[in-house]
Motif scaffolding. Structure first.
Motif, PDB file in Angstrom:
ATOM      1  N   PRO A   1     -24.979  23.956  31.902  1.00  0.00           N
ATOM      2  CA  PRO A   1     -24.684  22.589  32.359  1.00  0.00           C
ATOM      3  C   PRO A   1     -24.553  21.604  31.196  1.00  0.00           C
ATOM      4  N   GLY A   2     -23.437  20.895  31.171  1.00  0.00           N
ATOM      5  CA  GLY A   2     -23.207  19.898  30.141  1.00  0.00           C
ATOM      6  C   GLY A   2     -22.831  20.447  28.784  1.00  0.00           C
ATOM      7  N   GLN A   3     -22.709  21.772  28.658  1.00  0.00           N
ATOM      8  CA  GLN A   3     -22.420  22.374  27.353  1.00  0.00           C
ATOM      9  C   GLN A   3     -21.057  23.039  27.274  1.00  0.00           C
ATOM     10  N   TRP A   4     -20.424  23.267  28.411  1.00  0.00           N
ATOM     11  CA  TRP A   4     -19.180  24.013  28.362  1.00  0.00           C
ATOM     12  C   TRP A   4     -17.972  23.082  28.337  1.00  0.00           C
ATOM     13  N   GLU A   5     -16.914  23.585  27.720  1.00  0.00           N
ATOM     14  CA  GLU A   5     -15.632  22.881  27.659  1.00  0.00           C
ATOM     15  C   GLU A   5     -14.536  23.897  27.932  1.00  0.00           C
TER      16      GLU A   5
ATOM     17  N   ALA B   1      -2.204  28.929  29.407  1.00  0.00           N
ATOM     18  CA  ALA B   1      -3.399  29.660  28.984  1.00  0.00           C
ATOM     19  C   ALA B   1      -4.599  28.721  29.076  1.00  0.00           C
ATOM     20  N   ARG B   2      -5.756  29.338  29.369  1.00  0.00           N
ATOM     21  CA  ARG B   2      -7.006  28.554  29.471  1.00  0.00           C
ATOM     22  C   ARG B   2      -8.151  29.402  28.938  1.00  0.00           C
ATOM     23  N   MET B   3      -9.030  28.762  28.169  1.00  0.00           N
ATOM     24  CA  MET B   3     -10.219  29.447  27.670  1.00  0.00           C
ATOM     25  C   MET B   3     -11.429  28.524  27.782  1.00  0.00           C
TER      26      MET B   3
END
Length: 306
Positions: free
Chosen positions: A22-26, A39-41
Motif C-alpha cells: 500500500p502506497g509503495q507501488w507505481e 505495455a504496462r509494468m
C-alpha cells in the motif's frame, strides 16, 4: 482503479498491489501515438530501491499482442520501461513466465536468475489429470478421503495458526507478516479471487489448510500449511487435489507456486505438472551482491533447506 485489463496475472492488478504494498507501488506505461496502452509494468519502490512485494510470485511486463510477436518491439519496450530505474540504488524485479525474452536485460547490465514453478497447463479434464498423478500421491489422497472432511469456510485464525505450526516444525520463525497475510486474504475475498480449504478429522483437528488465489487464467496455491502431528494423513495431497478441481472450474492453469527446495519440488512433481521457468532480473549494490552469494551458505550452516 481496482482492476486493469493490462495485466498478465492477478499479481499485477491494482487491488492486489494495494494489499501487498500500500502506497509503495507505481506503474510504468508505454503508449502509441494514439495514446493506447501498448505495455504496462507495475513495480514497488522502497526508498531508492525497486523491490518485490511479499507473497507475490512475479510482476511482469504486460505487452499488447502486436508487441509480443516482435522481438525488436519487445526489446524497445524493455529499454523504455527500465530506463526509469537508471538512478535507482538497486533493482530486483521477478518477471511473469510470459516474459520469456530476457536477453535485453543482459544488455542493460542486469543479472538474470531463473526460478521455477510447477504448472498444470490444461485443466479441461480432471480425470486425465488424476490419472497422471504418481501412485503414492493417489494413495495419500484415497487414504485422506476416508478419514478427513473438507471445509471451504474461511477461518483466518486457523490459517495463521497452521502457518506458524508449519514453520515451527522447521525450527523457523514465520517470516510472513500477519497484517499482510490478512490484508491479502481480505482483498481476495472482496474481489472474489480467493478460495480457502481445510481438512479436519472426526475429532475436529485441522490436519492441513490452504488458500488459493485465482483469476480466469491461473489459480495459484498461495498459502499451504499442515500440522506436523498429522504429517502422514495425506491431508495436503487431498487439499491440493480439491484445489485443482476447484481451479478447473475457474481458471485455465493451476500453479503450485513452486519451490526451489528439493523436497517440496519432489512433492509437487508427483502431481504431474510441467516445470515452468521464470526470471528474476536484478542490478544490486556490491554489498547486496556479496550477500546474494553468502545467503545460501549461511542458510546451510543454520540447517535451512535449500
Amino acid at each position: 482503479m481496482s482492476t486493469t485489463p493490462y495485466a498478465n496475472s492477478l499479481f499485477e492488478q491494482p487491488w492486489w498491489l494495494d494489499a501487498v504494498a500500500p502506497g509503495q507501488w507505481e506503474e510504468a506505461l508505454v503508449t502509441d501515438a494514439n495514446g493506447s496502452v501498448m505495455a504496462r509494468m507495475p513495480y514497488v519502490k522502497t526508498g531508492n530501491r525497486i523491490t518485490m512485494p511479499p507473497l507475490t510470485q512475479n510482476l511482469g511486463i504486460w505487452m499488447a499482442p502486436e508487441i509480443r510477436d516482435d522481438y525488436t518491439a519487445r526489446k524497445n519496450v524493455i529499454n523504455e520501461l527500465f530506463s526509469r530505474f537508471e538512478r535507482c540504488q538497486s533493482v530486483r524485479q521477478t518477471l511473469s513466465p510470459l516474459n520469456d525474452y530476457v536477453l535485453p536485460f543482459r544488455w542493460l547490465g542486469y543479472r538474470m536468475e531463473p526460478r521455477f514453478t510447477y504448472r498444470l497447463t490444461d485443466l479441461s479434464d480432471c480425470d486425465r489429470l488424476y490419472a497422471a498423478f504418481a501412485k503414492n500421491c493417489k494413495r495419500h489422497i484415497k487414504s485422506a478421503q476416508k478419514k478427513l472432511t473438507l471445509n471451504h469456510k474461511l477461518d483466518m485464525d486457523v490459517l495463521w495458526r497452521m502457518l506458524n505450526k508449519t514453520f515451527e516444525a522447521q525450527n523457523r520463525k514465520n517470516p510472513m507478516s500477519r497484517e499482510v497475510v490478512f490484508r491479502i486474504v481480505a482483498a481476495c475475498e472482496k474481489e472474489r479471487h480467493g478460495q480457502y480449504l481445510e481438512a479436519r478429522d472426526a475429532e475436529g483437528n485441522v490436519h492441513s489448510c490452504a488458500y488459493f488465489v485465482y483469476d480466469e487464467q491461473v489459480c495459484y496455491y498461495l498459502l499451504g500449511a499442515s500440522d506436523p502431528a498429522f504429517r502422514s494423513s495425506g491431508a495436503q495431497s487431498l487439499i491440493l487435489w480439491e484445489g485443482i478441481q476447484f481451479a478447473s472450474a475457474h481458471s485455465k492453469i493451476f500453479d503450485f507456486e513452486g519451490s526451489m527446495i528439493e523436497g517440496i519440488e519432489t512433492f509437487f512433481r508427483q502431481f504431474g505438472g510441467v516445470c515452468t521457468p521464470y526470471y528474476e532480473v536484478r542490478k544490486l549494490t556490491l554489498l547486496e551482491e556479496i550477500m546474494e552469494v553468502w545467503k545460501p551458505r549461511i542458510k546451510r550452516i543454520l540447517g535451512y533447506k535449500l
